[in-house]
Design a protein around this motif. Structure first.
Motif, mmCIF file in Angstrom:
data_model
loop_
_atom_site.group_PDB
_atom_site.id
_atom_site.type_symbol
_atom_site.label_atom_id
_atom_site.label_comp_id
_atom_site.label_asym_id
_atom_site.label_seq_id
_atom_site.Cartn_x
_atom_site.Cartn_y
_atom_site.Cartn_z
ATOM 1 N N SER A 51 -9.764 8.757 15.829
ATOM 2 C CA SER A 51 -11.009 9.002 14.977
ATOM 3 C C SER A 51 -10.773 8.211 13.843
ATOM 4 N N VAL A 52 -11.807 8.119 13.058
ATOM 5 C CA VAL A 52 -11.902 7.318 11.712
ATOM 6 C C VAL A 52 -10.503 7.862 10.938
ATOM 7 N N ASN A 53 -10.646 9.438 10.893
ATOM 8 C CA ASN A 53 -9.457 9.847 10.015
ATOM 9 C C ASN A 53 -8.043 9.562 10.337
ATOM 10 N N ASP A 54 -8.033 9.636 11.720
ATOM 11 C CA ASP A 54 -6.520 9.132 12.440
ATOM 12 C C ASP A 54 -6.363 7.508 11.889
ATOM 13 N N ASN A 55 -7.505 6.863 12.173
ATOM 14 C CA ASN A 55 -7.277 5.373 11.671
ATOM 15 C C ASN A 55 -6.719 5.347 10.176
ATOM 16 N N LEU A 56 -7.360 5.809 9.155
ATOM 17 C CA LEU A 56 -7.162 5.670 8.067
ATOM 18 C C LEU A 56 -5.698 6.233 7.869
ATOM 19 N N ASN A 57 -5.309 7.506 7.923
ATOM 20 C CA ASN A 57 -3.983 7.969 7.897
ATOM 21 C C ASN A 57 -2.832 7.198 8.348
ATOM 22 N N LYS A 58 -3.210 6.440 9.648
ATOM 23 C CA LYS A 58 -2.275 5.445 10.301
ATOM 24 C C LYS A 58 -1.974 4.480 9.219
ATOM 25 N N ILE A 59 -2.843 3.923 8.884
ATOM 26 C CA ILE A 59 -2.936 2.592 8.027
ATOM 27 C C ILE A 59 -2.262 2.957 6.616
ATOM 28 N N VAL A 63 1.335 1.424 5.417
ATOM 29 C CA VAL A 63 1.543 0.742 4.079
ATOM 30 C C VAL A 63 2.791 1.271 3.284
ATOM 31 N N ASN A 64 2.752 2.734 3.191
ATOM 32 C CA ASN A 64 3.438 3.274 2.373
ATOM 33 C C ASN A 64 5.126 3.338 2.807
ATOM 34 N N ALA A 65 5.161 2.904 4.357
ATOM 35 C CA ALA A 65 6.460 3.064 4.867
ATOM 36 C C ALA A 65 7.406 1.611 4.677
ATOM 37 N N ILE A 66 6.750 0.739 3.991
ATOM 38 C CA ILE A 66 7.372 -0.528 3.762
ATOM 39 C C ILE A 66 8.215 -0.414 2.623
ATOM 40 N N PRO A 67 9.543 -0.764 2.513
ATOM 41 C CA PRO A 67 10.403 -0.378 1.570
ATOM 42 C C PRO A 67 9.937 -1.441 0.168
ATOM 43 N N ASP A 125 -12.080 3.127 -6.388
ATOM 44 C CA ASP A 125 -11.434 4.214 -6.522
ATOM 45 C C ASP A 125 -11.645 5.174 -5.353
ATOM 46 N N GLY A 126 -12.865 5.272 -4.769
ATOM 47 C CA GLY A 126 -13.058 6.205 -3.798
ATOM 48 C C GLY A 126 -12.781 5.958 -2.537
ATOM 49 N N LEU A 127 -12.289 4.798 -2.247
ATOM 50 C CA LEU A 127 -11.739 4.477 -0.943
ATOM 51 C C LEU A 127 -10.356 4.823 -0.611
ATOM 52 N N PHE A 128 -10.325 5.270 0.757
ATOM 53 C CA PHE A 128 -9.190 6.156 1.249
ATOM 54 C C PHE A 128 -7.884 5.273 1.037
ATOM 55 N N VAL A 129 -7.890 3.997 1.485
ATOM 56 C CA VAL A 129 -6.502 3.577 1.406
ATOM 57 C C VAL A 129 -6.278 3.016 0.033
ATOM 58 N N ILE A 130 -7.214 2.624 -0.789
ATOM 59 C CA ILE A 130 -6.683 2.273 -2.336
ATOM 60 C C ILE A 130 -6.225 3.698 -2.937
ATOM 61 N N LYS A 131 -7.022 4.901 -2.654
ATOM 62 C CA LYS A 131 -6.256 6.011 -3.139
ATOM 63 C C LYS A 131 -5.244 6.629 -2.745
ATOM 64 N N ASN A 132 -4.676 6.254 -1.426
ATOM 65 C CA ASN A 132 -3.320 6.758 -0.846
ATOM 66 C C ASN A 132 -2.400 5.893 -0.681
ATOM 67 N N THR A 133 -2.456 4.738 -1.004
ATOM 68 C CA THR A 133 -1.281 3.667 -1.026
ATOM 69 C C THR A 133 -0.565 3.512 -2.299
ATOM 70 N N LYS A 134 0.657 2.958 -2.105
ATOM 71 C CA LYS A 134 1.435 2.550 -3.080
ATOM 72 C C LYS A 134 0.969 1.316 -3.581
ATOM 73 N N GLY A 135 1.263 0.724 -4.511
ATOM 74 C CA GLY A 135 1.220 -0.791 -4.754
ATOM 75 C C GLY A 135 -0.409 -0.978 -5.218
ATOM 76 N N ILE A 136 -0.860 -1.989 -5.250
ATOM 77 C CA ILE A 136 -2.255 -2.600 -5.474
ATOM 78 C C ILE A 136 -3.051 -3.060 -4.473
ATOM 79 N N CYS A 137 -4.123 -2.467 -4.211
ATOM 80 C CA CYS A 137 -4.738 -2.813 -2.920
ATOM 81 C C CYS A 137 -6.177 -3.494 -3.160
ATOM 82 N N CYS A 138 -6.581 -4.582 -2.540
ATOM 83 C CA CYS A 138 -7.818 -5.209 -2.528
ATOM 84 C C CYS A 138 -8.319 -5.729 -1.311
#
Length: 138
Positions: A51-59, A63-67, A125-138
């Motif tokens: 699903s779309v939500n599954d895809n976003l959560n997996k990404i 991303v957040n698993a990278i040390p 700011d409202g994009l799921f990956v930007i809101k939920n990942t560490k670091g800076i996303c573009c």
């Protein structure tokens, strides 16, 4: 700062936008694979989503698993719009001045390389990956 992760948006059950007989997910993977090859960033693309939500959560989880991942994180997408809205856009978190500046810089370079109009840095700011990942996303 360096680019630590990059991923092609969409995947699995979600092809993204479809136009000109191409799927966004397929084209984004071509760009993403080239970026991985050129700079050695970790590929955090997901191709197994149901699903779309599954895809976003997996990404986000990848991303957040990278040390030590507190640098740049790229999310590659292509959008379909009217000819008036065609061009390069790079999204970043609005409260991060460095991130917005980097988004503007990347947008200029992508537009120059691709020969398409530069639409500039945009607030993501409202994009799921930007809101939920560490670091800076573009």
């Amino acid at each position: 700062m360096s680019i630590k992760t990059t991923h092609a948006g969409h995947g699995g059950i979600d092809p993204g936008v479809v136009g000109n007989e191409r799927k966004e997910a397929e084209v984004a993977r071509l760009y993403n694979n080239k970026i991985v090859q050129l700079i050695g960033a970790t590929n955090t693309t997901d191709d197994s989503a149901v699903s779309v939500n599954d895809n976003l959560n997996k990404i986000v989880a990848k991303v957040n698993a990278i040390p030590g991942n507190d640098d740049w994180n790229l999310s590659i997408h292509l959008n379909a719009a009217t000819p008036v809205a065609a061009g390069v856009e790079v999204f970043a978190y609005s409260k991060d001045a460095a991130g917005m500046a980097k988004a503007a810089e990347v947008s200029v370079k992508l537009a120059a390389i691709s020969g398409i109009p530069n639409r500039g840095a945009k607030v993501g700011d409202g994009l799921f990956v930007i809101k939920n990942t560490k670091g800076i996303c573009c």
